[in-house]
Design a protein around this motif. Structure first.
Motif, short mmCIF file in Angstrom:
data_model
loop_
_atom_site.label_atom_id
_atom_site.label_comp_id
_atom_site.label_asym_id
_atom_site.label_seq_id
_atom_site.Cartn_x
_atom_site.Cartn_y
_atom_site.Cartn_z
N GLY A 1 19.84 15.83 -1.32
CA GLY A 1 20.47 15.41 -2.56
C GLY A 1 21.51 14.32 -2.37
O GLY A 1 22.16 13.94 -3.34
N GLU A 2 21.70 13.83 -1.15
CA GLU A 2 22.66 12.76 -0.92
C GLU A 2 22.08 11.43 -1.38
O GLU A 2 20.92 11.12 -1.11
N ARG A 3 22.89 10.65 -2.06
CA ARG A 3 22.42 9.38 -2.61
C ARG A 3 22.76 8.22 -1.68
O ARG A 3 23.79 8.23 -1.02
N ILE A 4 21.87 7.26 -1.66
CA ILE A 4 22.08 6.04 -0.89
C ILE A 4 21.76 4.84 -1.77
O ILE A 4 21.03 4.96 -2.76
N THR A 5 22.35 3.70 -1.44
CA THR A 5 22.09 2.46 -2.16
C THR A 5 21.51 1.45 -1.18
O THR A 5 22.08 1.21 -0.12
N VAL A 6 20.38 0.87 -1.53
CA VAL A 6 19.72 -0.11 -0.67
C VAL A 6 20.54 -1.39 -0.71
O VAL A 6 20.87 -1.90 -1.77
N LYS A 7 20.86 -1.90 0.48
CA LYS A 7 21.64 -3.12 0.57
C LYS A 7 20.77 -4.34 0.86
O LYS A 7 20.96 -5.39 0.27
N MET A 8 19.79 -4.19 1.78
CA MET A 8 18.97 -5.33 2.16
C MET A 8 17.59 -4.84 2.57
O MET A 8 17.45 -3.78 3.17
N VAL A 9 16.57 -5.61 2.25
CA VAL A 9 15.20 -5.28 2.60
C VAL A 9 14.61 -6.47 3.36
O VAL A 9 14.64 -7.59 2.87
#
Length: 99
Positions: A29-37
């Motif tokens: 349930g921990e959220r992450i935010t994509v920074k770079m692909v």
């Protein structure tokens, strides 16, 4: 006569494109935010954690599920595109004036 089935037709579910700013969630349930692909790696930041993490795309897709896709206007607001454009214009004008 049986119909011949060739393998040219696509099958299976499509995966959405992973974009910077998208929010994903792991199995805890921990959220992450994509920074770079990049071509084969995804860099992301966990909430409450200052360091960046890097995963191969295959592992990322197995371990995380999409929570919220960021719209283009939200991305523009978070990245201050107007300010960046103004800074670039200032740098270009300064370089042209120096010639």
């Amino acid at each position: 006569m049986k119909k011949k089935i060739n393998s040219l037709a696509a099958g299976g579910q499509t995966r959405p494109e992973i974009l910077p700013g998208d929010i994903f969630q792991d199995n805890r349930g921990e959220r992450i935010t994509v920074k770079m692909v990049t071509d084969n790696r995804i860099t992301y930041i966990r909430e409450g954690y200052s360091g960046e993490c890097v995963f191969p795309i295959e592992r990322f897709e197995r371990e995380f599920s999409l929570v919220k896709r960021q719209t283009f206007s939200e991305w523009c607001k978070s990245n201050n595109t107007a300010e960046k454009i103004q800074n670039l214009r200032t740098l270009i004008a300064a370089k042209r004036a120096g010639k």
